[in-house]
Design a protein around this motif. Structure first.
Motif, PDB file in Angstrom:
ATOM      1  N   ILE A  47      -6.175  -4.069  -0.962  1.00 52.06           N
ATOM      2  CA  ILE A  47      -4.694  -4.122  -0.918  1.00 52.06           C
ATOM      3  C   ILE A  47      -4.251  -5.203   0.299  1.00 52.06           C
ATOM      4  CG2 ILE A  47      -2.370  -2.747  -0.469  1.00 52.06           C
ATOM      5  CD1 ILE A  47      -3.654  -0.267  -1.817  1.00 52.06           C
ATOM      6  N   SER A  88      -5.453  -2.201  -7.207  1.00 52.44           N
ATOM      7  CA  SER A  88      -5.226  -2.391  -5.541  1.00 52.44           C
ATOM      8  C   SER A  88      -4.598  -3.704  -5.616  1.00 52.44           C
ATOM      9  CB  SER A  88      -6.582  -2.180  -4.820  1.00 52.44           C
ATOM     10  OG  SER A  88      -7.039  -0.975  -5.449  1.00 52.44           O
ATOM     11  N   LEU A 146      -0.990  -3.381  -6.251  1.00 57.65           N
ATOM     12  CA  LEU A 146      -0.327  -2.862  -5.068  1.00 57.65           C
ATOM     13  C   LEU A 146       0.033  -3.608  -3.982  1.00 57.65           C
ATOM     14  CD1 LEU A 146      -1.787   0.713  -5.119  1.00 57.65           C
ATOM     15  CD2 LEU A 146       0.166   0.011  -6.089  1.00 57.65           C
TER      16      LEU A 146
END
Lengths: 262, 264
Positions: free
Chosen positions: B8, B105, B108
């Protein structure tokens, strides 16, 4: 003689670009379907609003349809002729632009018209059909209105050409093309509807600073007899001023080309 | 979980590396929003109605759709097709990470950046345009709207991933995505609320997964749906989430059989 030679080169490059496009029939069909779908869904959306509200910013249903069809005509003609601009970044980044510069024809002409997109042609035809239907439905269109309409569409294409030349120049200076050209597309998309719907100062900005209004709204207004003579003069002046400035900018960018990638 | 947190963070940094690209992208989003905003402002002057909407509600809807769109549609899964075609996906396959969690991820990280920018943009819109909007005061509707956004994020992740998986069979992964973008604009409720459509069309669309990407979360926020309607909507959204999850797994398994690590 030069024009004939350039036309021949353009035709050859367009045939090559079309052969590349049709090398993947699935992709071509899907893109064409997508363009058609977008056109129809937007038209449906406009019809839905116009039918329920009777008028958008004082314009009747067929007037709004005419604005939309004119936008599509200008947008698709521009994309048809100037698709090569979307491929320009790769030439600068890879250094292939050096190769274009050494060719015995204008690098600007190659960068602008080096392969038209045949997939835009059906959309051009569809726009023309919709313009004809709108003209018939509006009834009060005059021959002088049609002449002014065609004149202003030429002005729109000159402004569009100027923007594309500016995008190429920015591409040479910064290697950024993709987002700039898509930003241009988004800004011109504001002209899908008459620019009168936008509040001041946005309406003023997109008429005179980024002349989306002149490009997309003025031709349809002239056709409907809603454009003053002053606006007509402004439109012609702005289009040629933009063209002049864009040529200047292009020449400036060439003097700063470093050929760093090659 | 630490490695996914790092993914992330890496995606966030990656976005910051190409700042100009990202800023241009956000400017484009703002321009697209302004077009729709002013259209609705012209269509619905004060004290007029369009279906169940007055000017205040429609502007709230459009602003809400913009914000929810920034959360739901920001994704990196659009790169999966290219990663398969170039063979780059092999890098993920040999790493000790779950393929789906890796891409989720990345999503995100991308969403965090888009949310941050859209908050700033919406604040500027409020300061400059001063739109009259509806503020939801009931915490239950607010919480249910957040729940429906979470489901929307997962549904869109799976839809976009499946489109990326087309790369196992064809290099033409952009054309289907182009059609998805067009569909999403119209039948997810990004540019207009779906309940202004004829009731027959709306009845059909309520079973479509696209309805639950934008329209449903914003309607829940507006408090225009009853609790049974919200429960029904959440059930359909959950059903689509499960169906897409199973289908994504299936396509992934079949796709890997065709994967030849071309380009590597």
């Amino acid at each position: 003689m030069i024009v004939k030679r350039y036309l021949k080169i353009w035709l050859l490059l367009t045939i090559k670009a079309s052969q590349i496009a049709f090398s993947s029939r699935l992709g071509t069909s899907l893109f064409l379907f997508g363009k058609l779908l977008r056109f129809l869904l937007f038209l449906g959306f406009i019809l839905l609003i116009a039918v329920k509200t009777k008028a958008i910013a004082g314009y009747s249903l067929w007037q709004v349809v005419l604005f939309f069809a004119t936008f599509n005509l200008i947008d698709n003609v521009t994309q048809f002729f100037l698709r090569e601009v979307y491929r320009f970044r790769a030439y600068v980044v890879s250094g292939d632009f050096d190769y274009i510069l050494t060719k015995p024809w204008s690098p600007l002409a190659k960068s602008l018209f080096g392969g038209s997109d045949i997939l835009d042609l059906p959309m051009v035809l569809l726009s023309v059909v919709l313009i004809f239907i709108s003209i018939i439905k509006l009834e009060y269109i005059t021959p002088s209105g049609i002449i002014l309409y065609l004149l202003l569409i030429i002005c729109s294409e000159i402004i569009a050409l100027s923007f594309h030349i500016a995008v190429l120049a920015i591409g040479i200076l910064t290697t950024e093309v993709d987002n700039t050209i898509m930003l241009y597309r988004d800004l011109t998309s504001m002209g899908r509807f008459p620019v009168d719907i936008y509040r001041e100062p946005i309406s003023w900005i997109i008429t005179f600073v980024i002349p989306v209004g002149i490009m997309m709204t003025y031709p349809a207004k002239a056709l409907m007899g809603l454009l003053s003579q002053t606006s007509l003069i402004i439109a012609v002046s702005i289009s040629f001023t933009f063209l002049f400035l864009s040529f200047k900018f292009w020449r400036f960018s060439l003097t700063h080309y470093t050929s760093a990638s090659s | 979980m630490k490695k996914y947190w790092l993914i992330i963070k890496n995606t966030w940094s990656e976005t910051l590396t190409y700042r100009l690209n990202f800023v241009m992208w956000r400017i484009r989003v703002v321009v697209q929003f302004l077009t729709i905003y002013f259209l609705w402002l012209a269509v619905l002057p004060p004290n007029t109605n369009f279906g169940p909407y007055d000017q205040k509600l429609i502007l709230t809807y459009i602003l809400g759709a913009w914000f929810v769109g920034a959360i739901v549609f920001s994704t990196r899964t659009a790169d999966i097709g290219e990663a398969i075609n170039s063979g780059d996906v092999s890098n993920t396959l040999i790493k000790p990470v779950n393929f789906f969690l890796y891409w989720f991820s990345r999503d995100l990280g991308d969403k965090a950046m888009n949310i941050m920018f859209s908050v700033v943009e919406i604040t500027l819109v409020f300061l400059i345009l001063e739109p009259s909007v509806f503020i939801q005061t009931q915490i239950t509707f607010f919480a249910l709207a957040i729940l429906s956004i979470i489901l929307a994020v997962i549904i869109y992740f799976f839809i976009s991933t499946i489109l990326g998986f087309l790369g196992f069979w064809t290099p033409e992964t952009w054309a289907p995505r182009f059609i998805l973008f067009i569909l999403v604009g119209f039948i997810a409720g990004e540019i207009f609320p779906l309940d202004i459509l004829p009731s027959g069309v709306m009845k059909f669309l309520q079973f479509s997964p696209f309805t639950y990407l934008i329209y449903f979360p914003v309607k829940v926020y507006l408090g225009q749906l009853s609790y049974p309607q919200i429960l029904g909507g959440l059930t359909i959204a959950l059903a689509w989430t499960i169906l897409f999850y199973l289908f994504t797994k299936l396509v992934w398994r079949f796709g890997l059989r065709f994967y030849a690590a071309q380009g590597r």
